[in-house]
Scaffold this motif. Structure first.
Motif, mmCIF file in Angstrom:
data_model
loop_
_atom_site.group_PDB
_atom_site.id
_atom_site.type_symbol
_atom_site.label_atom_id
_atom_site.label_comp_id
_atom_site.label_asym_id
_atom_site.label_seq_id
_atom_site.Cartn_x
_atom_site.Cartn_y
_atom_site.Cartn_z
ATOM 1 N N ALA A 62 40.293 2.361 -31.452
ATOM 2 C CA ALA A 62 41.018 1.962 -29.992
ATOM 3 C C ALA A 62 40.469 2.641 -28.967
ATOM 4 O O ALA A 62 39.771 3.683 -29.129
ATOM 5 N N VAL A 63 40.318 2.119 -27.686
ATOM 6 C CA VAL A 63 39.809 2.670 -26.687
ATOM 7 C C VAL A 63 40.960 3.194 -25.695
ATOM 8 O O VAL A 63 41.947 2.329 -25.483
ATOM 9 N N GLY A 64 40.592 4.354 -24.786
ATOM 10 C CA GLY A 64 41.582 4.543 -23.863
ATOM 11 C C GLY A 64 40.812 5.014 -22.495
ATOM 12 O O GLY A 64 39.711 5.345 -22.565
ATOM 13 N N LEU A 65 41.707 5.013 -21.506
ATOM 14 C CA LEU A 65 41.005 5.327 -20.198
ATOM 15 C C LEU A 65 41.604 6.628 -19.639
ATOM 16 O O LEU A 65 43.069 6.828 -19.482
ATOM 17 N N ALA A 66 40.793 7.471 -19.350
ATOM 18 C CA ALA A 66 41.344 8.912 -18.827
ATOM 19 C C ALA A 66 41.879 9.045 -17.510
ATOM 20 O O ALA A 66 41.025 8.413 -16.752
ATOM 21 N N LEU A 67 42.769 9.173 -17.196
ATOM 22 C CA LEU A 67 43.580 9.241 -16.043
ATOM 23 C C LEU A 67 43.780 10.423 -15.370
ATOM 24 O O LEU A 67 43.312 11.037 -14.504
ATOM 25 N N ASN A 68 44.879 11.335 -15.874
ATOM 26 C CA ASN A 68 45.154 12.547 -15.622
ATOM 27 C C ASN A 68 44.395 13.532 -16.003
ATOM 28 O O ASN A 68 44.579 13.800 -17.278
ATOM 29 N N LEU A 69 43.778 14.269 -15.416
ATOM 30 C CA LEU A 69 42.737 15.440 -15.785
ATOM 31 C C LEU A 69 43.342 16.632 -15.484
ATOM 32 O O LEU A 69 43.236 17.138 -14.555
ATOM 33 N N ASP A 70 44.320 17.204 -16.370
ATOM 34 C CA ASP A 70 44.845 18.485 -16.188
ATOM 35 C C ASP A 70 44.082 19.602 -16.867
ATOM 36 O O ASP A 70 43.246 19.196 -17.596
ATOM 37 N N GLU A 71 44.525 20.968 -16.594
ATOM 38 C CA GLU A 71 43.607 21.920 -17.195
ATOM 39 C C GLU A 71 43.577 22.035 -18.672
ATOM 40 O O GLU A 71 42.563 22.281 -19.297
ATOM 41 N N GLU A 72 44.786 21.805 -19.091
ATOM 42 C CA GLU A 72 45.099 21.808 -20.748
ATOM 43 C C GLU A 72 44.822 20.547 -21.531
ATOM 44 O O GLU A 72 44.508 20.597 -22.807
ATOM 45 N N SER A 73 45.099 19.323 -20.803
ATOM 46 C CA SER A 73 45.115 18.017 -21.544
ATOM 47 C C SER A 73 44.475 16.806 -20.677
ATOM 48 O O SER A 73 44.386 17.005 -19.250
ATOM 49 N N ILE A 74 44.447 15.689 -21.111
ATOM 50 C CA ILE A 74 44.156 14.418 -20.352
ATOM 51 C C ILE A 74 45.236 13.367 -20.692
ATOM 52 O O ILE A 74 45.433 13.269 -21.895
ATOM 53 N N GLY A 75 45.778 12.808 -19.713
ATOM 54 C CA GLY A 75 46.660 11.704 -19.920
ATOM 55 C C GLY A 75 45.627 10.489 -20.001
ATOM 56 O O GLY A 75 44.947 9.878 -19.250
ATOM 57 N N THR A 76 45.907 9.797 -21.171
ATOM 58 C CA THR A 76 45.056 8.556 -21.565
ATOM 59 C C THR A 76 45.875 7.309 -21.803
ATOM 60 O O THR A 76 46.893 7.276 -22.548
#
Length: 127
Positions: A62-76
């Motif tokens: 599957a492919v995801g789109l990185a949107l939320n770039l937090d310091e510890e994690s990425i919302g995809t």
């Protein structure tokens, strides 16, 4: 009973033949892990160089789109086929592709049905 003899010269020749043309190579690649997944969203860690709108590839394909770039994690946001998306589990690997999401445009796209990644939709034929 017949005796089986193995010649070291034959073994060496077979190994040399199989290794002929082999060129070892290495490629550095960022690999992260899925922290949590649900409702088409995955929270990913371990990809510090990921960019906003970058495509991330999950272990399931599957492919995801990185949107939320937090310091510890990425919302995809997970894009594409539901079979591959449903196979994403906590702890599974996710890789940074280095590609920013883009969709083709132009006259050839007029009247076409495409998915979120710009791939043509296959319609079922009716007879």
């Amino acid at each position: 009973m017949a005796e089986l003899t193995i010649s070291t010269a034959d073994i060496t020749a077979a190994l040399r033949k199989n290794l002929e043309g082999y060129a070892p190579g290495m490629e550095a690649q960022q690999v992260g892990r899925v922290l949590e997944v649900g409702d088409g969203i995955a929270r990913v860690s371990g990809l510090p160089d990921a960019a906003v709108n970058e495509l991330l590839e999950f272990e399931s394909g599957a492919v995801g789109l990185a949107l939320n770039l937090d310091e510890e994690s990425i919302g995809t946001v997970i894009l594409g086929a539901t079979e591959a998306a449903s196979a994403i589990d906590e702890g599974s690997a996710v890789r940074s592709t280095g590609r920013i999401l883009s969709v083709p445009v132009g006259d050839v796209m007029l009247g076409r049905v495409v998915n979120a990644l710009g791939a043509a939709h296959r319609r079922a034929r009716t007879h």
